[in-house]
Write an enzyme that holds these catalytic residues in place. Structure first.
Site, short mmCIF file in Angstrom:
data_model
loop_
_atom_site.label_atom_id
_atom_site.label_comp_id
_atom_site.label_asym_id
_atom_site.label_seq_id
_atom_site.Cartn_x
_atom_site.Cartn_y
_atom_site.Cartn_z
N LYS A 100 0.85 -1.18 0.00
CA LYS A 100 0.00 0.00 0.00
C LYS A 100 0.89 1.23 0.00
O LYS A 100 2.01 1.21 0.54
CB LYS A 100 -0.89 0.03 1.26
CG LYS A 100 -2.16 0.83 1.08
CD LYS A 100 -3.22 0.03 0.34
CE LYS A 100 -4.56 0.74 0.33
NZ LYS A 100 -5.63 -0.07 -0.26
N GLY A 202 -19.44 7.48 -0.95
CA GLY A 202 -18.59 8.00 -2.02
C GLY A 202 -18.41 6.98 -3.12
O GLY A 202 -19.38 6.41 -3.63
N HIS A 206 -21.89 4.54 -2.90
CA HIS A 206 -23.07 4.86 -3.71
C HIS A 206 -23.45 3.70 -4.62
O HIS A 206 -24.63 3.51 -4.93
CB HIS A 206 -22.85 6.16 -4.50
CG HIS A 206 -22.15 6.03 -5.81
ND1 HIS A 206 -20.77 6.04 -5.91
CD2 HIS A 206 -22.62 5.88 -7.07
CE1 HIS A 206 -20.43 5.93 -7.18
NE2 HIS A 206 -21.52 5.81 -7.90
#
Length: 372
Positions: A100, A202, A206
């Protein structure tokens, strides 16, 4: 190329608190293979790339762009997120380890083409040990820019040879995990008639709203960005919004809580007041600390491990490396339903929380990879 890499993380070389160093070298969690601190003064880039494991293949994980309170907080987040990616990729059946990256700063203020190009050069300097993608604060258009200086970039636009928005299949996978949770908790793999609360609507949230409404669920939402809430309510007036996450987790009659924003949603403060009987969401690192999973279990709350159910996106971007096929990816993401059920079954057999059962299964696959 105007960039500097720092890989010496001894206390004398860089100011990192003991908690971060403990996380970096903590053997019971597998440790981290490499951490790269990146700085490009010309563009203002400050970033951390953390590689947790390459036991199953090149580390794969997204790039988060966030205004961290301190560099130490950014390093700690990169360590936590990269470890989670190792476990996520293992249980998703991918031939990738975990990595990451985090870029420090407010993306609305400091994100520029020059900064993203500099970041891409850092990723390229790792020679394929780390493959990047989108995360919170980065988007498909950003990955198109990063890819100009680094071929180990996924999550690009279809016009640039990529798979596009990975949040589509992330949400689909979370929905499959939620269906499995419903099957285990209530004996029926549907959310029809259930009240589901989503914190964060977001990029992923959604899409999750759409799946749930189509399945017949009652949906309650909240988000720190009012425009995200307004978008949902304009399209779906039957959806209810509440002021904040504190109100959401206390909602009367809530069946499922779906954290879909940043990590740490399940804490000593939130778990005792949570009204839902199932937690299943897209956010990474939902457990604020080890032991929270037992608190959930003690309250009779079923927790679907985050890195299991939110793996749809990484399944999508991994496929991009081999020639993207959406239908193939969706079929793989649909298997999250079976994987989640298998984890619940293992937890029951072993008498442990689902998070511990998921860890055991992931660690077994990583161990096999190291022996191969």
């Amino acid at each position: 190329m105007g960039v500097t890499t720092v890989t010496d993380v001894r206390p004398s070389a860089v100011s990192v608190d003991s908690g971060v160093l403990q996380s970096l070298f903590r053997s019971e969690q597998g440790g981290h293979e490499q951490v790269v601190l990146c700085q490009d003064r010309a563009s203002g880039l400050k970033a951390v790339i953390a590689i947790h494991s390459t036991a199953l293949g090149p580390a794969l994980g997204g790039t988060r762009f966030h205004p961290y309170a301190s560099e130490e907080e950014a390093v700690q987040d990169a360590l936590n997120l990269s470890r989670g990616m190792s476990y996520k990729n293992a249980l998703a059946g991918l031939d990738h380890g975990g990595g990451k990256a985090v870029i420090i700063g407010d993306p609305d203020v400091i994100k520029t083409e020059e900064l993203l190009l500099a970041y891409g050069r850092f990723v390229a300097s790792l020679g394929g040990r780390y493959v990047t993608a989108c995360d919170v604060g980065t988007y498909v258009a950003d990955m198109d820019v990063v890819a100009r200086t680094n071929k180990w970039t996924t999550g690009r636009s279809p016009e640039n040879g990529g798979a596009g928005d990975s949040s589509v299949l992330t949400a689909y996978g979370v929905f499959q995990g939620m269906r499995a949770s419903a099957q285990h908790q209530w004996g029926d793999p549907t959310l029809r008639g259930r009240k589901v609360g989503i914190a964060g609507v977001g990029k992923v949230g959604h899409h999750l709203v759409e799946h749930l409404l189509k399945d017949g669920a009652e949906v309650v939402i909240t988000d720190v960005r009012s425009e995200s809430v307004d978008r949902i309510l304009a399209r779906h007036p039957q959806v209810t919004a509440v002021a904040d996450t504190e109100a959401l987790i206390r909602t009367e009659g809530l069946d499922v809580y779906a954290p879909c924003a940043l990590g740490g949603a399940l804490s000593d403060e939130s778990v005792p007041v949570l009204t839902a009987k199932v937690v299943c969401g897209a956010a990474n690192n939902q457990l604020a600390h080890p032991g929270v999973e037992k608190d959930l279990s003690d309250r009779g709350i079923l927790y679907a491990p985050d890195y299991v159910v939110n793996a749809g996106g990484v399944i999508q971007v991994a496929d991009e490396l081999h020639g993207f096929d959406f239908d193939r990816c969706k079929a793989k993401a649909a298997k999250i339903f079976d994987t989640t059920l298998a984890i619940f079954a293992r937890a029951k057999t072993d008498g442990i929380p689902p998070a511990a059962a998921a860890d055991r299964l992931a660690e077994a696959r990583m161990a096999e990879g190291k022996r191969a």
